[in-house]
Design an enzyme around this catalytic site. Structure first.
Site, PDB file in Angstrom:
ATOM      1  CE1 TYR A  36      -3.981   1.809  -0.140  1.00 16.00           C
ATOM      2  CE2 TYR A  36      -3.483   2.637   2.059  1.00 16.00           C
ATOM      3  CZ  TYR A  36      -4.263   2.668   0.905  1.00 16.00           C
ATOM      4  OH  TYR A  36      -5.310   3.544   0.817  1.00 16.00           O
ATOM      5  CE  LYS A  71     -21.745 -18.854 -15.500  1.00 14.83           C
ATOM      6  NZ  LYS A  71     -22.729 -19.642 -16.229  1.00 14.83           N
ATOM      7  CG  ASP A 105     -29.288 -16.124 -14.773  1.00 13.72           C
ATOM      8  OD1 ASP A 105     -29.141 -16.899 -15.737  1.00 13.72           O
ATOM      9  OD2 ASP A 105     -29.241 -16.514 -13.595  1.00 13.72           O
TER      10      ASP A 105
END
Length: 463
Positions: free
Chosen positions: A115, A170, A213
């Protein structure tokens, strides 16, 4: 009447306390078997001189069947039901995926590199050379799974929140089968323009986008517009994943019946996203005689109620599904439960092929025609020959990401289908084995390789 098959999607674990006496467990198992429950694991949880506590796992075929099994156990004298667990709900509880860091942060120096301030050097490097985003971030291996929840499985317009469990699943499949980090993006809009803008705006993070979908016909425009405006692979799995696996299975089924794709008459029932995509890919593979039907019958040139995608497959003839299927060699169903009858199958040509892919209840139950010499495939895991998109999309994206393909093309679909079909050897090929298992570890590798070769041949690979 067709006997329904218990399956894990309706699975219970029943915790029971019973007297610690011979024959008591047998009474419980007999009661469950009498109402058609299918046993899984039986575990001993606790045992004393007087009592035994066991967990009994049982598969059913519906919610109502679950309740019937439970009541059969509760009706037994001296048996106490302590608890009942719906195993599917328990599996989903708390979600199925998480984000895990690839490096540990143990020291101040780790934080300074991962970071601020060290990360600033990485940001500057990408700003100076945008292609470095593939080498220095997650973009090279990350896919967005985007839905608006308008066509969730076969359940309909459930909205984005109810679509999330499917998208999580998925993401699991992407990771498990292809090592790809995929993330669910469930959009709280069903406006075509807003969906397109949103995906365009989040695209910098992702190496590819899997559309999922989204109802027809909006899905066609959304995919086309995103492909025009983005330089990363866009893939609507409900269309192309279904088409790829269907073609792979058909290639092998035709070998068994000794017919060619050019000579057979193919009837496709269902003219939504999957049906249209299947028809397009079959044409590319050499099919010359395709009749498509929707809920109103054959897509006839005489009809005035069809969108451009349906008009693409309109034919001169008209009639019902039953009219269309007479003499046909192949039936491909991506439509609704029970629309195909045994009498209709008997009207088909010799050695018929029936892919009844409506889920969870197919266009015809395989039990009805299993003795009629038919090659049968469904979308379900509890019958042979499962047409499952997981055979396609992980390898498709693995190949596309690995060669930094700018898009995904019909040629890549075609090569993926051939690759899947090739994994069933001549010695393995029979009526109950026309497609590899979803757990065959060769599948994603073979598909990814085929996709990369096609991308390079078409000049769209950038690495």
């Amino acid at each position: 009447m067709v006997k329904l098959t218990p399956n894990p999607s309706f699975s219970l674990t029943i915790r029971v306390a019973l007297p610690n006496q011979p024959g008591m467990l047998a009474k419980v198992t007999s009661a469950i078997a009498s109402v058609g429950g299918n046993f899984g694991q039986i575990d001993l949880i606790e045992q004393t001189r007087a009592t035994t506590v066991r967990d009994i796992t049982v598969d059913a075929y519906s919610i109502e069947h679950n309740e019937e099994i439970l009541q059969a156990v509760k009706a037994l004298p001296d048996i106490k039901v302590i608890d009942v667990y719906d195993r599917t709900f328990n599996l989903h509880r708390g979600g199925k995926i998480s984000v895990v860091s690839k490096i540990s942060l143990k020291r101040q120096s780790d934080l300074a590199m991962a970071y601020t301030p060290g990360v600033g050097r990485i940001c500057t490097a990408i700003a100076n050379d945008p292609e470095q985003v593939y080498n220095l971030t997650i973009k090279q291996n990350t896919v967005a799974i985007v839905t608006d929840g308008s066509a969730v499985l076969g359940l309909g317009n459930l909205g984005p929140a109810a679509a999330l469990p499917v998208m999580e699943g998925k993401a699991m499949l992407f990771k498990e089968f292809a090592g790809i980090d995929a993330f669910p993006i469930c959009l709280n809009t069903q406006d075509t323009e807003e969906i397109i803008r949103t995906v365009q705006n989040i695209a910098p993070v992702f190496g590819g986008v899997n559309l999922e979908d989204i109802s027809s016909p909006r899905c066609f425009e959304i995919e086309a517009r995103l492909r025009e405006t983005l330089d990363i692979p866009i893939f609507h799995d409900d269309q192309h994943g279904t088409a790829i696996v269907s073609l792979a299975a058909l290639i092998n089924a035709l070998k068994i019946v000794k017919k060619t794709i050019a000579e057979v008459c193919i009837v496709i029932n269902g003219a939504g996203a999957a049906g249209v995509a299947i028809a397009r890919l079959l044409r590319k593979a050499g099919a010359e005689n395709i009749i498509m039907c929707d809920s109103k019958g054959v897509l006839s040139q005489d009809r005035t109620d069809m969108n451009p995608e349906k008009l693409e497959f309109a034919v001169a003839s008209s009639g019902t599904l039953e009219d269309a299927i007479a003499g046909a060699d192949v039936f491909l169903g991506v439509s609704a439960p029970g629309v195909l009858t045994r009498a209709m199958v008997r009207l088909m040509a010799e050695n018929p092929i029936v892919f009844a892919m409506a889920n969870p209840i197919p266009e015809i139950q395989p039990e009805l025609i299993v003795d009629d010499g038919v090659i049968i495939a469904t979308g379900r895991s509890d019958y042979p020959n499962q047409i499952n998109n997981v055979l396609a999309f992980p390898g498709i994206f693995r190949g596309a990401l690995d060669c930094k393909a700018a898009t995904i093309t019909p040629s890549m679909y075609l090569e993926a289908a051939y690759a899947i079909a090739s994994l069933v050897s001549p010695s393995q090929l029979d009526k109950e084995h026309i497609i590899p298992s979803v757990f065959d570890e060769r599948v994603a590798i073979a598909v990814a390789g085929a996709v990369q070769l096609a991308a390079r041949a078409e000049g769209i690979a950038r690495d």
